[in-house]
Enzyme design. Structure first.
Site, mmCIF file in Angstrom:
data_model
loop_
_atom_site.group_PDB
_atom_site.id
_atom_site.type_symbol
_atom_site.label_atom_id
_atom_site.label_comp_id
_atom_site.label_asym_id
_atom_site.label_seq_id
_atom_site.Cartn_x
_atom_site.Cartn_y
_atom_site.Cartn_z
ATOM 1 N N LYS A 125 0.825 -1.212 0.000
ATOM 2 C CA LYS A 125 0.000 0.000 0.000
ATOM 3 C C LYS A 125 0.863 1.267 0.000
ATOM 4 O O LYS A 125 0.413 2.317 -0.432
ATOM 5 C CB LYS A 125 -0.971 -0.018 1.171
ATOM 6 C CG LYS A 125 -2.020 -1.115 0.986
ATOM 7 C CD LYS A 125 -3.124 -1.071 2.018
ATOM 8 C CE LYS A 125 -4.227 -2.065 1.693
ATOM 9 N NZ LYS A 125 -3.807 -3.471 1.843
HETATM 10 C C1 LIG Z 1 -4.392 -4.532 1.190
HETATM 11 C C2 LIG Z 1 -3.626 -5.794 1.038
HETATM 12 C C3 LIG Z 1 -4.008 -6.797 0.103
HETATM 13 C C4 LIG Z 1 -5.268 -6.691 -0.743
HETATM 14 O O1 LIG Z 1 -5.180 -5.701 -1.729
HETATM 15 P P1 LIG Z 1 -6.516 -5.168 -2.456
HETATM 16 O O2 LIG Z 1 -6.087 -3.996 -3.238
HETATM 17 O O3 LIG Z 1 -7.467 -4.817 -1.347
HETATM 18 O O4 LIG Z 1 -7.028 -6.283 -3.300
HETATM 19 C C5 LIG Z 1 -3.220 -7.927 -0.030
HETATM 20 N N1 LIG Z 1 -2.118 -8.093 0.745
HETATM 21 C C6 LIG Z 1 -1.723 -7.170 1.641
HETATM 22 C C7 LIG Z 1 -0.522 -7.442 2.466
HETATM 23 C C8 LIG Z 1 -2.457 -5.983 1.817
HETATM 24 O O5 LIG Z 1 -2.059 -5.079 2.728
#
Ligand SMILES: *Cc1c(COP(=O)(O)O)cnc(C)c1O
Length: 487
Positions: A125
Site C-alpha cells: 500500500k
Molecule cells: C491490502 C492488502 C491486500 C489486498 O489488496 P486489495 O487492493 O485490497 O485487493 C493484499 N495483501 C496485503 C498485504 C495488503 O495489505
C-alpha cells in the site's frame, strides 16, 4: 483526461485534481477515466531503460493531465527513491523500487516475485499511498486548503496512510483501530509515530465498530464539510492509478521484447491492486492472465469461477492468517464490472443496487440471472484461485526450502494460486504484498523461526507510543476531531 463515475447517469466529467481529494462520486459510483490512454510499442520500448520514478512520470502524465509536467516529475522523483523504499532484501537492489526475483525456471514456466513491500510500512500500500501524500500536499497548497483524513484500519491501510501523511503541510490524519486487536508490531508501527499531525484513536471495540464510527461521522455532512474531512480508502482513484506503474515495471523487467507476454498473480481483497493490472492491460500492456488469489474469503474467486458476485455478511467473514484480504465485499470490483458490461452506467447502477439490497448479482447467463457477461470475462484475462491457512503454511515452508527466502502469508496465497495457473513460455509474476516480519506469528508456526526484520524495526515495540483510547461514541469522536483541528 476527464473522469466519470461508474454510475454516471447524472454527474458530469471532472479533471484529475478535482477527484483526487474525494472518495466515492456523489452518485455512489467510482471514478474512471472516460477512456484508457493507450501505450504504443515505441513508447514501451523507450520505457525499458527508465528509472522507476521516470516511468511513473510517463504513465501518470497520461492520467493527471491537469498537473504541470515539471511539477508531476518533481512529485514522482520525490516519491520513488531508494531512501523511501529502503527495506529491500539481501540480493535486491533498493534503487529498483520494485525489484524482481526469479524463483523458479521449471518446466511449468518461470515464476517471478516482484517485491512491492520495501516501503516504510512494509506492505504494497506504500507504493500508492506515498505518492498520494505528496499529491495531496501539492494540491492543497495550490488551493490554499487543508484536509483531515479520517479512517479506520485493522492494520496495513492505517500504517501506510500515516507514513505517507506524517509531517505533510495542510494534512492531519485521524486513524481509528480496534483497541488491543492489532498485532503488537502493527500497533507499534502506527502508535510510535510522534508527528503532531497524526492522531491514533484506539476504539474499545472491534474493527466493525471503527468502521461504523467512520460512517456515522461521514454521514453528518455539515460536520464533514466544516471539519474538511476526507478519506484515503482503496477506492481513491489516485491510489489505483499509482499502482498501474508497477505492472508496467514488472513487465519491462521480465521481458526483453514487446512481443513477449507475462501474467500476474495478485493477492486480492478489495480488488484495488488487481484493478490496476486490468487498467494496465486495457492500456495495451501485453498481459496474458491476471489471476486473483483469495484466502478463505473467496468472494472474488467465486465470481471468476461462476459469474455470481455474492457479498458476505459480517458474520460470514473469516478472520484468517492473511488478514489484509479478509474482505466480504470487494470495493473496487465495480470498476471492472463497468468495463465488463460495456461501460453501461445504468446497468452498473442497477447491479450494485442489487448488491446493496439483495447481497449480489449473477452474470452467469443462466435462467433468472441478471445477465450473461460472465462469458466475456476470459477476454479480460481474469482467472482466480483460493488458498487456505494450511496452504499458506505449506507454501511458506516450500518457498523457504526451495528458494531460501521467507515470504509473508498474503504472498503465500499468491504463490499457491500462481502455481495452478502457469503457462510454459509466459513468465508468471507474483506481486509480493507484504514482508514476512509483519505477520510473524504465522511465520513462526510455519518455520519455527522468527521472520527477519528490516533494519530499524528490531525493537519497534519498545518505542514510546502516542494514542488515545476512546469508547465507540459518535459525539465523543466528533468532539475529539473538532478540538484537534481547531476548525
Ligand atoms: C491490502 C492488502 C491486500 C489486498 O489488496 P486489495 O487492493 O485490497 O485487493 C493484499 N495483501 C496485503 C498485504 C495488503 O495489505
Amino acid at each position: 483526461m476527464q473522469y466519470v463515475s461508474t454510475r454516471a447517469v447524472t454527474t458530469g466529467a471532472q479533471p484529475f485534481s478535482d477527484i483526487l481529494l474525494g472518495g466515492l462520486a456523489p452518485d455512489g459510483g467510482l471514478y474512471l477515466p472516460i477512456s484508457y490512454p493507450q501505450v504504443s510499442g515505441a513508447e514501451l520500448s523507450a520505457w525499458r531503460d527508465l528509472s522507476y520514478a521516470d516511468l511513473a512520470f510517463e504513465i501518470l502524465k497520461k492520467f493527471a493531465t491537469d498537473i504541470a509536467h515539471a511539477d508531476l516529475k518533481a512529485l514522482t522523483q520525490k516519491t520513488y527513491t531508494s531512501a523511501v523504499y529502503r527495506n529491500a532484501r539481501e540480493g535486491e537492489k533498493a534503487s529498483d523500487i520494485t525489484p524482481l526475483r526469479v524463483l523458479d525456471k521449471g518446466a511449468a514456466g518461470t515464476l517471478i516475485l516482484q517485491a512491492l513491500s520495501n516501503g516504510p510500512s512494509l506492505a504494497f500500500k506504500d507504493m500508492a499511498m506515498q505518492l498520494l501524500g505528496n499529491l495531496f500536499e501539492y494540491t492543497l497548497a495550490k488551493r490554499n486548503a487543508e484536509l483531515n483524513i479520517f479512517g479506520a484500519t485493522s492494520g496495513d491501510t492505517g500504517s501506510a496512510a500515516e507514513y505517507a501523511m506524517r509531517g505533510k503541510e495542510g494534512i492531519r490524519v485521524f486513524m481509528l483501530s480496534p483497541h488491543k486487536k492489532m498485532s503488537a508490531f502493527q500497533s507499534a508501527q502506527m502508535f510510535s509515530l510522534q508527528d503532531p499531525n497524526i492522531f491514533n484513536i484506539a476504539v474499545e471495540g472491534v474493527f466493525d465498530d471503527c468502521q461504523d464510527l467512520v460512517k456515522a461521522v461521514s454521514n453528518d455532512l455539515p460536520f464533514k464539510a466544516a471539519q474538511k474531512i476526507g478519506t484515503v480508502n482503496s477506492i481513491n482513484w489516485a491510489r489505483v492509478v499509482a499502482q498501474v506503474v508497477y505492472y508496467f515495471r514488472g513487465y519491462l523487467r521480465a521481458t526483453s521484447d514487446n512481443a513477449q507476454m507475462v501474467s500476474f498473480t495478485v493477492p486480492s481483497g478489495n480488488f484495488g491492486n488487481i484493478c490496476a493490472g486490468h487498467i494496465a492491460r486495457m492500456m495495451g500492456l501485453p498481459i496474458d492472465k491476471l489471476v486473483a488469489a483469495t484466502n478463505e474469503n473467496d468472494v472474488l474467486d467465486e465470481f471468476f469461477r461462476t459469474g455470481v458476485y455474492r457479498v458476505r455478511k459480517a458474520g460470514e467473514t473469516y478472520h484468517t492468517s492473511s488478514p489484509s484480504m479478509d474482505i466480504s465485499k470487494a470495493s473496487n470490483f465495480e470498476r471492472f464490472v463497468y468495463d465488463l458490461v460495456g461501460r453501461d452506467a445504468v446497468r452498473v447502477r442497477a447491479l450494485f443496487q442489487k448488491v446493496e439490497s439483495g447481497g449480489g448479482f449473477d452474470l452467469s447467463g443462466k435462467p433468472g440471472s441478471d445477465g450473461d457477461e460472465f462469458k466475456l470475462v476470459a477476454r479480460y484475462g481474469f482467472k482466480s484461485g483460493k488458498s487456505t491457512h494450511q496452504d499458506r503454511l505449506n507454501t511458506i515452508r516450500d518457498v523457504a526450502d526451495d528458494f531460501g527466502i521467507v515470504i509473508d502469508t498474503h504472498t503465500a496465497d499468491g504463490i499457491k494460486v500462481a502455481r495452478e495457473n502457469m503457462t510454459p513460455g509466459v513468465p508468471m509474476i507474483v506481486l509480493e504484498t507484504a514482508l514476512a516480519a509483519k505477520f510473524n506469528e504465522t511465520i513462526l508456526d510455519a518455520l519455527g523461526v522468527d521472520a527477519v526484520r528490516p533494519a530499524g524495526f528490531e525493537n519497534i515495540e519498545d518505542l514510546p507510543q502516542k494514542f488515545v483510547v476512546m469508547a465507540p461514541d459518535v459525539a465523543q469522536m466528533k468532539a475529539y476531531i473538532a478540538a484537534n483541528t481547531g476548525l
